[in-house]
Motif scaffolding. Structure first.
Motif, PDB file in Angstrom:
ATOM      1  N   PRO A 421       0.799  -1.235   0.000  1.00  0.00           N
ATOM      2  CA  PRO A 421       0.000   0.000   0.000  1.00  0.00           C
ATOM      3  C   PRO A 421       0.828   1.280   0.000  1.00  0.00           C
ATOM      4  CG  PRO A 421      -0.994  -1.601   1.466  1.00  0.00           C
ATOM      5  CD  PRO A 421       0.325  -2.182   1.033  1.00  0.00           C
ATOM      6  N   ARG A 424       0.660   2.661  -3.466  1.00  0.00           N
ATOM      7  CA  ARG A 424      -0.639   2.825  -4.108  1.00  0.00           C
ATOM      8  C   ARG A 424      -1.089   4.277  -4.119  1.00  0.00           C
ATOM      9  NH1 ARG A 424      -4.058  -1.460  -0.663  1.00  0.00           N
ATOM     10  NH2 ARG A 424      -4.571   0.541   0.260  1.00  0.00           N
ATOM     11  N   HIS A 426      -4.826   4.840  -5.729  1.00  0.00           N
ATOM     12  CA  HIS A 426      -6.215   4.408  -5.542  1.00  0.00           C
ATOM     13  C   HIS A 426      -6.342   2.889  -5.568  1.00  0.00           C
ATOM     14  CE1 HIS A 426      -7.222   8.555  -5.893  1.00  0.00           C
ATOM     15  NE2 HIS A 426      -7.003   8.636  -7.201  1.00  0.00           N
ATOM     16  N   SER A 427      -5.325   2.204  -6.009  1.00  0.00           N
ATOM     17  CA  SER A 427      -5.388   0.751  -6.130  1.00  0.00           C
ATOM     18  C   SER A 427      -5.738   0.111  -4.794  1.00  0.00           C
ATOM     19  CB  SER A 427      -4.027   0.221  -6.615  1.00  0.00           C
ATOM     20  OG  SER A 427      -3.936  -1.173  -6.441  1.00  0.00           O
ATOM     21  N   THR A 428      -6.416  -1.027  -4.862  1.00  0.00           N
ATOM     22  CA  THR A 428      -6.790  -1.755  -3.637  1.00  0.00           C
ATOM     23  C   THR A 428      -5.853  -2.925  -3.362  1.00  0.00           C
ATOM     24  OG1 THR A 428      -8.324  -3.155  -4.875  1.00  0.00           O
ATOM     25  CG2 THR A 428      -9.212  -1.131  -3.907  1.00  0.00           C
ATOM     26  N   ASP A 430      -3.040  -5.279  -1.974  1.00  0.00           N
ATOM     27  CA  ASP A 430      -2.367  -5.316  -0.680  1.00  0.00           C
ATOM     28  C   ASP A 430      -1.319  -6.421  -0.697  1.00  0.00           C
ATOM     29  OD1 ASP A 430      -1.663  -4.664   1.864  1.00  0.00           O
ATOM     30  OD2 ASP A 430      -3.565  -5.227   2.797  1.00  0.00           O
TER      31      ASP A 430
END
Length: 457
Positions: A421, A424, A426-428, A430
């Motif tokens: 994260p 990142r 906006h990416s989700t 993990d």
């Protein structure tokens, strides 16, 4: 008695306040310089005659000031050894603690981004530096060529063509001190052409985004999936991509995405900044050529020796052709020193750079295999990604884990890891990004074991 340092301050900037006797002014100015930390503990001060000449005062005023500060414990002196700063009060102790705290030390460092610094070819580099110093033409010792040292550009063009499938001549190559500097310069050129936004991979290299934004460009995050950059999500006319080994996910830009990206650039008269990240080290797959070799008129190729030799060398390059050559008409920075460029050129011309890369390929593959073995033993249920190339891989937990909290716990226990994260926008996505370039082979198994010990029970 304080141990004398070898640091010699032959010039000390002191401002006399003009209040009272001259030796008292010198005394106060020196005391303030020591207490503030400007003149640090162990520094050898100039001989009294030298300092008197600098301050345009009598030698007696300086010797009196030195004597008083010796009495107060700020200075120490010894016949034949000069006078040095012996005081280490609160200001200087705090300063040293702050400096030490800024360079954290870890028992195990698994952060990505560093090559094996112990493997830097010191002897060959020193030999190349000696040769360069002897053979660089006198004319090249003046102000450097804005594009870079011509012999290095010729060698780099040849190297990129044969090893990366690029299309390049010496006239297309520009030498800079690294990828970040190159990107910043290109972004300044893009803004001058009326392009004020650029797409970046999400997740992606955080530092590069910061560099781009510092030029006034807007950053548009574009998601990355198992095939690489999602080209259909692009807008604008410019994009940065790590096609050969995406950072940090490690995926390779799929063939259909490569064609889509080039088609996008042609339809929009756009430019692709191809960061050739980790392209030299491949273990379980064939080499992937550059996008630049497929569409040189729309791709600017970027690279550096930060991962192949050392970030301390400070040598990088970019290759630009066609319309985008206009970006070079207003160079905002110069490249690294001519002697440094000539040294690297000597290394390349002698074949030592290619031999170094082959040796490091073998070393990193062996280390990667040790990492995989340790992970399969300690974290068998975690998914591993991006391990076919490069100097890092990703780890995805089988069930949700607060990876940021895990990284904090690991660091507290002496193991440095980076949660995905952190890269990142906006990416989700993990997980963890685990680097193995600069960790010794014999520390890999203990490091992975220590990481497992930090997992929540």
């Amino acid at each position: 008695m304080a141990k004398q340092s070898t640091r010699a301050a032959w010039t000390v900037v002191l401002t006399l306040d003009g209040d009272g006797k001259l030796h008292r002014q010198v005394e106060r100015a020196l005391r303030e310089a020591i207490r503030s930390g400007r003149v640090s503990t162990g520094t050898v001060l100039p001989p009294s005659r030298e300092l008197a000449a600098q301050l345009d005062c009598s030698r007696w005023a300086v010797t009196q000031a030195y004597s008083q500060l010796v009495t107060e414990g700020y200075l120490a002196t010894r016949i034949g050894s000069g006078t040095w700063v012996s005081w280490s009060g609160p200001t200087q102790r705090t300063s040293r603690r702050t400096a030490a705290a800024s360079v954290a030390t870890y028992r195990f460092d698994l952060a990505p981004g560093a090559p094996d610094l112990r493997a830097f070819p010191r002897t060959r580099w020193a030999e190349a530096a000696r040769s360069a110093a002897r053979t660089v033409p006198t004319a090249d010792l003046g102000y450097p060529d804005e594009q870079g040292y011509r012999p290095l550009r010729e060698l780099m063009a040849d190297y990129l063509q044969r090893s990366r499938g690029a299309i390049a001549s010496a006239a297309d190559v520009v030498i800079r001190s690294g990828v970040s500097v190159s990107v910043a310069e290109i972004c300044v050129g893009l803004r001058a052409m009326g392009i004020d936004r650029i797409a970046v991979e999400d997740p992606g290299w955080t530092r590069l985004r910061t560099v781009i934004e510092s030029t006034g460009m807007r950053v548009d995050p574009v998601p990355v999936d198992e095939h690489g950059l999602q080209v259909e999500r692009l807008s604008g006319r410019a994009v940065v991509v790590t096609a050969a080994h995406q950072f940090p996910t490690g995926v390779v830009l799929a063939p259909h995405r490569r064609l889509e990206l080039i088609d996008w650039a042609r339809r929009n008269n756009g430019v692709i900044l191809e960061d050739d990240y980790d392209a030299e080290f491949r273990y379980d797959r064939s080499p992937v050529g550059t996008l630049q070799g497929m569409a040189p008129e729309h791709v600017v190729l970027l690279g550096s020796v930060s991962k192949t030799l050392s970030p301390a060398i400070g040598i990088g390059w970019f290759v630009a052709q066609g319309t985008w050559r206009g970006l070079l008409e207003r160079p905002s920075v110069l490249g690294p020193s001519t002697i440094g460029q000539a040294t690297f050129a000597e290394l390349m011309a002698a074949g030592a750079y290619d031999r170094h890369l082959r040796a490091m390929q073998r070393r990193y593959k062996r280390r990667r295999d040790l990492v995989l073995t340790a992970l399969h033993h300690e974290l068998p249920t975690w998914a591993i990604g991006g391990a076919a190339a490069g100097l890092h891989l990703t780890l995805t937990p089988p069930t949700p884990v607060d990876t940021s909290q895990l990284a904090t716990a690991a660091r507290a226990a002496g193991t440095r890891i980076v949660p995905l994260p952190d890269y990142r926008i906006h990416s989700t996505q993990d997980g963890l990004v685990l680097g193995y370039g600069n960790i010794p082979d014999n520390e890999i198994s203990p490091a992975i074991h220590a990481l497992r010990g930090c997992l929540p029970r």
